[in-house]
Scaffold this motif. Structure first.
Motif, PDB file in Angstrom:
ATOM      1  N   VAL A  46       0.846  -1.190   0.000  1.00  0.00           N
ATOM      2  CA  VAL A  46       0.000   0.000   0.000  1.00  0.00           C
ATOM      3  C   VAL A  46       0.884   1.244   0.000  1.00  0.00           C
ATOM      4  CG1 VAL A  46      -0.227  -0.031   2.538  1.00  0.00           C
ATOM      5  CG2 VAL A  46      -1.872   1.246   1.145  1.00  0.00           C
ATOM      6  N   CYS A  47       0.654   2.136  -0.952  1.00  0.00           N
ATOM      7  CA  CYS A  47       1.357   3.417  -1.041  1.00  0.00           C
ATOM      8  C   CYS A  47       0.419   4.492  -0.490  1.00  0.00           C
ATOM      9  CB  CYS A  47       1.724   3.726  -2.487  1.00  0.00           C
ATOM     10  SG  CYS A  47       2.810   2.501  -3.241  1.00  0.00           S
ATOM     11  N   VAL A  48       0.899   5.257   0.481  1.00  0.00           N
ATOM     12  CA  VAL A  48       0.056   6.226   1.179  1.00  0.00           C
ATOM     13  C   VAL A  48       0.437   7.635   0.746  1.00  0.00           C
ATOM     14  CG1 VAL A  48      -0.769   7.000   3.429  1.00  0.00           C
ATOM     15  CG2 VAL A  48      -0.057   4.617   3.117  1.00  0.00           C
ATOM     16  N   ILE A  72       4.869   7.218   1.938  1.00  0.00           N
ATOM     17  CA  ILE A  72       5.485   5.973   2.411  1.00  0.00           C
ATOM     18  C   ILE A  72       4.721   4.776   1.862  1.00  0.00           C
ATOM     19  CG2 ILE A  72       5.796   4.548   4.497  1.00  0.00           C
ATOM     20  CD1 ILE A  72       6.480   7.145   5.981  1.00  0.00           C
ATOM     21  N   PHE A  73       5.419   3.656   1.604  1.00  0.00           N
ATOM     22  CA  PHE A  73       4.718   2.424   1.247  1.00  0.00           C
ATOM     23  C   PHE A  73       4.966   1.362   2.310  1.00  0.00           C
ATOM     24  CE2 PHE A  73       8.847   1.544  -0.726  1.00  0.00           C
ATOM     25  CZ  PHE A  73       9.021   0.176  -0.568  1.00  0.00           C
ATOM     26  N   CYS A  74       3.938   0.515   2.530  1.00  0.00           N
ATOM     27  CA  CYS A  74       3.948  -0.450   3.624  1.00  0.00           C
ATOM     28  C   CYS A  74       3.473  -1.823   3.153  1.00  0.00           C
ATOM     29  CB  CYS A  74       3.010  -0.017   4.760  1.00  0.00           C
ATOM     30  SG  CYS A  74       3.300   1.619   5.432  1.00  0.00           S
ATOM     31  N   ARG A  75       3.748  -2.812   3.982  1.00  0.00           N
ATOM     32  CA  ARG A  75       3.096  -4.102   3.839  1.00  0.00           C
ATOM     33  C   ARG A  75       1.673  -3.966   4.368  1.00  0.00           C
ATOM     34  NH1 ARG A  75       7.455  -7.313   7.283  1.00  0.00           N
ATOM     35  NH2 ARG A  75       6.061  -9.099   6.973  1.00  0.00           N
ATOM     36  N   LEU A  76       0.768  -4.827   3.920  1.00  0.00           N
ATOM     37  CA  LEU A  76      -0.610  -4.729   4.402  1.00  0.00           C
ATOM     38  C   LEU A  76      -0.738  -5.147   5.865  1.00  0.00           C
ATOM     39  CD1 LEU A  76      -1.162  -4.269   1.412  1.00  0.00           C
ATOM     40  CD2 LEU A  76      -3.167  -5.731   1.613  1.00  0.00           C
ATOM     41  N   THR A  77       0.294  -5.786   6.395  1.00  0.00           N
ATOM     42  CA  THR A  77       0.280  -6.191   7.800  1.00  0.00           C
ATOM     43  C   THR A  77       0.926  -5.150   8.720  1.00  0.00           C
ATOM     44  OG1 THR A  77       2.342  -7.408   7.381  1.00  0.00           O
ATOM     45  CG2 THR A  77       0.281  -8.655   7.280  1.00  0.00           C
ATOM     46  N   HIS A 135       8.962  -2.335   7.550  1.00  0.00           N
ATOM     47  CA  HIS A 135      10.152  -2.687   6.773  1.00  0.00           C
ATOM     48  C   HIS A 135       9.843  -3.578   5.566  1.00  0.00           C
ATOM     49  CE1 HIS A 135      12.610  -0.982   9.982  1.00  0.00           C
ATOM     50  NE2 HIS A 135      11.921  -1.702  10.850  1.00  0.00           N
ATOM     51  N   PRO A 136       9.144  -3.032   4.557  1.00  0.00           N
ATOM     52  CA  PRO A 136       8.774  -3.864   3.406  1.00  0.00           C
ATOM     53  C   PRO A 136       9.959  -4.418   2.626  1.00  0.00           C
ATOM     54  CG  PRO A 136       8.326  -1.548   2.971  1.00  0.00           C
ATOM     55  CD  PRO A 136       8.653  -1.661   4.424  1.00  0.00           C
ATOM     56  N   LEU A 137      11.141  -3.805   2.782  1.00  0.00           N
ATOM     57  CA  LEU A 137      12.317  -4.323   2.091  1.00  0.00           C
ATOM     58  C   LEU A 137      12.995  -5.448   2.869  1.00  0.00           C
ATOM     59  CD1 LEU A 137      14.058  -1.024   0.883  1.00  0.00           C
ATOM     60  CD2 LEU A 137      12.364  -2.406  -0.310  1.00  0.00           C
ATOM     61  N   LYS A 138      12.668  -5.564   4.157  1.00  0.00           N
ATOM     62  CA  LYS A 138      13.398  -6.484   5.023  1.00  0.00           C
ATOM     63  C   LYS A 138      13.259  -7.941   4.636  1.00  0.00           C
ATOM     64  CE  LYS A 138      14.421  -7.306   9.891  1.00  0.00           C
ATOM     65  NZ  LYS A 138      14.084  -6.937  11.300  1.00  0.00           N
ATOM     66  N   PRO A 139      12.058  -8.423   4.254  1.00  0.00           N
ATOM     67  CA  PRO A 139      11.962  -9.846   3.881  1.00  0.00           C
ATOM     68  C   PRO A 139      12.890 -10.201   2.730  1.00  0.00           C
ATOM     69  CG  PRO A 139       9.786  -8.934   4.250  1.00  0.00           C
ATOM     70  CD  PRO A 139      10.741  -7.782   4.270  1.00  0.00           C
ATOM     71  N   MET A 140      12.985  -9.289   1.743  1.00  0.00           N
ATOM     72  CA  MET A 140      13.880  -9.550   0.621  1.00  0.00           C
ATOM     73  C   MET A 140      15.339  -9.551   1.091  1.00  0.00           C
ATOM     74  SD  MET A 140      11.177  -7.495  -0.104  1.00  0.00           S
ATOM     75  CE  MET A 140       9.847  -7.282  -1.307  1.00  0.00           C
TER      76      MET A 140
END
Length: 357
Positions: free
Chosen positions: A28-30, A35-40, A72-77
């Motif tokens: 989701v981009c706000v 900022i963009f986030c994970r849906l969780t 941290h949407p980049l963290k899983p990658m």
């Protein structure tokens, strides 16, 4: 498409529910925060109208959104691949550096493997991610009279076609298609709220928009028709003046812009823009108040359309228009910018009061 996205309402419900089903598949981009986030994400949920849902991190980054520091949407990658983590850290530490494949090799990584990993995880390569931050340098090289090949090198693009594509994505035209004897000139202006594109003639300012605004290419295309294709790149007296005035505006020392403007609109639209310019810095008006001001009290919707058609941001201060209930309402540059602009202008109230007294 990686899979068929559900409709906006379903995705927003999933965001509210922090539904892990979409984790890593939708972001989701706000617009109100940039900022963009994970849906969780555990952060406070944004309003529905401020949300745009995209499938990849790469799309979010391309549209100018920054990664959330809570989810941290980049963290899983990065966690899945130590090489990605190392390169993302290096990019954050040296965003201005012209990254190339030999730099990746010096860090002990295979460029082809890194290319595939970033493409798989982000929808763009590491070099594409880094080069996006460098496009401004290439633009300024051309403004200063440099050749396209020099601009390509300064922007850190190894491929001429990639530079042309990135440039065209911003301005709607590749560098080689810009007029060599223009009557309208595009210039790049940095501000605390993001880079802006100014288009001027030798005597007037025709356009001033944030570089990441989606409508920018459409607005530039309209001006291109007006100029019969004669749009180029360069600085003019009005572009230098507006750059100086924008610096003073954000420093809190300018209460009104003096750069000459060129209006492109109907007589009614121009009357709305004039009314907007009459709103003092630090104050706001509603659409209905502006309609009353121009003597068209029933034309509230038409006023709103004219407000949205403004293509000279800040100078024609459409950000000073709020809803009748005091809400911020929409803003092409993003509601987060609108909030920041109104906060910036509150510092002008003492200056205006002093002048009146």
């Amino acid at each position: 498409m990686l899979f068929d996205l559900p409709d906006h309402a379903s995705l927003y419900d999933a965001l509210l529910a922090r539904d892990a089903t979409y984790d890593g598949r939708v972001y989701v981009c706000v617009s109100s925060t940039g900022i963009f986030c994970r849906l969780t994400c555990p952060a406070r949920k944004p309003k529905r109208e401020n949300c745009t849902f995209l499938e990849t991190v790469g799309e979010c980054i391309e549209r100018g959104f920054r990664a959330c520091k809570r989810c941290h949407p980049l963290k899983p990658m990065a966690s899945a691949d130590p090489a990605i983590s190392a390169l993302l850290t290096a990019l954050d530490e040296r965003p201005e550096y012209r990254w190339r494949e030999p730099d990746i090799e010096k860090m002990g990584f295979d460029p082809s493997t890194i290319r595939r990993s970033f493409k798989r995880q982000f929808g763009m390569t590491f070099l594409e991610m880094a080069r996006q931050r460098r496009l401004r340098d290439g633009f300024e090289t051309i403004v200063d009279g440099g050749k396209v090949i020099e601009a390509q090198i300064d922007a850190g693009f190894d491929s001429a076609s990639a530079f042309r594509a990135a440039f065209a994505k911003l301005l709607g035209k590749a560098p080689g298609r810009l007029d060599s004897d223009p009557i309208l000139f595009a210039d790049w202006i940095a501000t605390p709220l993001g880079d802006m594109i100014a288009v001027t003639s030798q005597s007037e300012l025709h356009l001033l928009e944030f570089a990441d605004r989606k409508a920018l290419r459409t607005e530039l295309a309209k001006l291109d028709k007006v100029a019969k294709g004669r749009i180029g790149i360069g600085k003019t007296s009005p572009s230098r003046q507006i750059a100086s005035e924008l610096t003073a505006f954000f420093d809190g020392t300018l209460t009104g812009f003096e750069t000459p403007l060129a209006y492109h609109g109907s007589a009614f639209t121009k009357s709305v823009w004039d009314a907007l310019r009459d709103i003092p810095a630090g104050e706001t008006r509603s659409y209905s108040q502006i309609a009353e001001t121009i003597g068209r009290p029933t034309a509230v919707r038409a006023v709103a359309r004219a407000n949205g058609a403004n293509q000279i941001a800040l100078v024609i201060p459409c950000h000073r228009v709020i809803g009748a209930d005091g809400s911020l309402t929409g803003y092409g540059g993003g509601l987060w910018r609108k909030q920041k602009l109104l906060e910036t202008e509150r510092q002008y109230l003492p200056l205006i009061t002093d002048k009146k007294s």
